[in-house]
Design an enzyme around this catalytic site. Structure first.
Site, short mmCIF file in Angstrom:
data_model
loop_
_atom_site.label_atom_id
_atom_site.label_comp_id
_atom_site.label_asym_id
_atom_site.label_seq_id
_atom_site.Cartn_x
_atom_site.Cartn_y
_atom_site.Cartn_z
N LYS A 132 0.87 -1.19 0.00
CA LYS A 132 0.00 0.00 0.00
C LYS A 132 0.89 1.23 0.00
CE LYS A 132 -4.38 1.17 0.15
NZ LYS A 132 -5.57 0.48 -0.37
N ASP A 172 -6.96 4.31 -4.67
CA ASP A 172 -7.65 4.19 -3.38
C ASP A 172 -8.26 5.58 -3.15
OD1 ASP A 172 -7.96 2.35 -0.87
OD2 ASP A 172 -7.36 4.24 0.00
#
Ligand code: NDP
Length: 453
Positions: A132, A172
């Protein structure tokens, strides 16, 4: 989540070590604690994982990158943000996970997201490790040119750490099609190669059909699977949805197509409640408002008669059969969960990552709701990212029907695997426990096979 038994001293020791080594990162502690508690019975039954120190290794990212992102705003002023990429685990494949651009981003948020991603990607059945990244950059109120300059500067550092077989970022919060385009353009320029290094690309230049829809559709398919286990469907169900971004929009679209009625959307300022339901025409207005005009959800209530705007509120006090949290972490507190249960809510399918606080999770599990935790319910997004990687490798593009068919099968298989794990470990229907165990075992076994790395 284990509510009845005491956690073993081994699990407590690992947890204490995680807290000591990662101070002031409460979201990371929260995500790790939930997983470790679920894994207690697995550790008891299979001492090999403990002997190989799998938990101690898995809670430590393989690599953490943190870097300066300088850029110039439209007024000619110099701005400095911080960029990150957490390469958490490559046990099952290249690191894979989104980039988040939001002012609240710091190491603790990205470590929680990267950690969850490892288990989620394992559940998809595709060959992807977990990662991430992102930045504390806030795209809100910035011009397209400012966003582009930021993305170019961000990629000017990131490009040396990623690659189609190394690490494949996606979107995201705050990173959608526009940002992926700018990031990809700069990657291509620096590397002088056209490869599948990012997913969520435009369909005309390597993106997969259905990737924008995938997370919201997937969370809805997962809800369908949960309902089917009790002989029910979404038809006629009143649904509350939070957020109004990518995940929320396509959740509303799919629920509506399947005969459900969505009555709320929200953003960080407040919630709209439309008792008549958000139909296709109203959803088209929301998509234009959020994706093109980049306005606030309040404008929905100005536009459609009968809709109310509730300033500063979240959707959870609205009576519903099913809830789809699709905004951000910790948006359902223990009290909100109790309100949902009191109002007769029977299903929660998490489009967002970790939207329910531990107290909220406990309420859902104890009341035997059909509760799909994010790492299972929202895995459709990364699953279709995995399918985008496959298409890029083959230099082929599948049809919408092909991708949607695969997405539906994957969500069904995830539900089956997660349910089976919950049964195997004696808590049938506890999908929190099931998702953590099913996701973990595959990663842990790969780590055992690959030696001490
Ligand atoms: P978007 O940026 O498209 O939308 C985010 C939405 O959530 C916006 O409506 C935003 O409102 C709201 N929001 C963001 N932060 C907060 C906050 N602190 N409080 C209240 N509302 C907030 O992001 P996505 O739809 O892509 O992501 C939503 C969630 O889904 C995240 O948890 C993400 O991690 C998760 N997810 C996304 C996937 C994807 O494929 N995109 C895949 C799997 C999970 P505002 O405009 O006011 O900021």
């Amino acid at each position: 989540m284990k509510t009845s038994r005491q956690t073993s001293s081994y699990i407590s020791d690992v947890m204490n070590q995680v807290i000591r080594r990662n101070p002031a990162e409460p979201e990371f502690h929260q995500a790790v604690k939930e997983v470790l508690e679920s894994l207690d019975p697995v550790m008891e039954r299979h001492p090999k994982y403990r002997e190989a120190r799998i938990l101690e290794r898995l809670t430590e990212p393989e690599r953490v990158l943190m870097f300066r992102v300088p850029w110039q705003d439209d007024g000619g002023h110099i701005q400095v943000n911080r960029g990150f990429r957490i390469q958490f685990s490559s046990a099952l494949g290249p690191y894979k996970g989104g980039l988040r651009f939001h002012p609240t981003v710091y190491l603790g948020i990205l470590k929680f997201l990267g950690f969850e991603q490892v288990f989620k990607n394992s559940l998809t059945t595709l060959a992807m490790g977990g990662g991430k990244g992102g930045s504390d950059f806030d795209p809100k109120g910035r011009s397209d040119m400012e966003v582009m300059r930021f993305c170019q500067s961000f990629m000017t550092e990131l490009f040396r750490h990623i690659g189609a077989d190394t690490d494949v970022p996606a979107g995201d919060i705050g990173v959608g099609g526009r940002e992926i385009g700018f990031l990809y353009g700069q990657y291509k320029r620096l590397r002088n190669e056209f490869t599948g290094v990012l997913t969520g690309k435009g369909v005309g230049w390597g993106g997969s059909l259905m990737r924008p829809e995938a997370t919201g559709y997937g969370a809805t398919y997962f809800a369908q699977e949960m309902l089917a286990s009790r002989g029910e469907t979404l038809a006629g169900k009143v649904c509350t949805v939070s957020g109004s971004g990518n995940v929320a929009q396509y959740t509303v679209e799919k629920i509506t197509q399947l005969g459900g009625k969505c009555v709320t959307l929200s953003d960080s300022n407040g919630t709209i409640y439309d008792p008549a339901g958000i139909d296709a025409e109203k959803l088209a207005f929301v998509m234009e408002l959020k994706n093109v005009k980049r306005g606030r959800i309040k404008e929905y209530a100005d536009k459609f008669r009968g809709a109310q705007y509730r300033d500063g509120e979240r959707p959870w006090s609205v009576k519903c059969d099913c809830a789809f949290p699709s905004a951000t972490q910790n948006e359902i507190l223990g009290e909100d969960a109790k309100t949902l249960v009191r109002n007769g809510c029977q299903l929660v399918s998490e489009g967002a990552n970790m939207p329910s606080e531990p107290d909220g999770v406990r309420v859902f599990v104890d009341n035997r709701l059909l509760y799909g935790p994010g790492k299972a319910a929202n895995a459709g997004g990364v699953a279709v990212s995995g399918l985008e990687m496959s298409q890029n490798s083959m230099r082929l593009a599948w049809s919408r029907e092909e991708v949607d068919g695969r997405l539906q099968r994957i969500m069904k298989d995830i539900h089956t695997a997660v349910y089976a794990a919950s049964e195997e470990y004696g808590e049938p229907g506890n999908l929190v426990m099931g998702a953590n165990i099913a996701g973990f075992v595959k990663v842990a076994d790969a780590m055992l096979d690959q030696g001490l790395v």
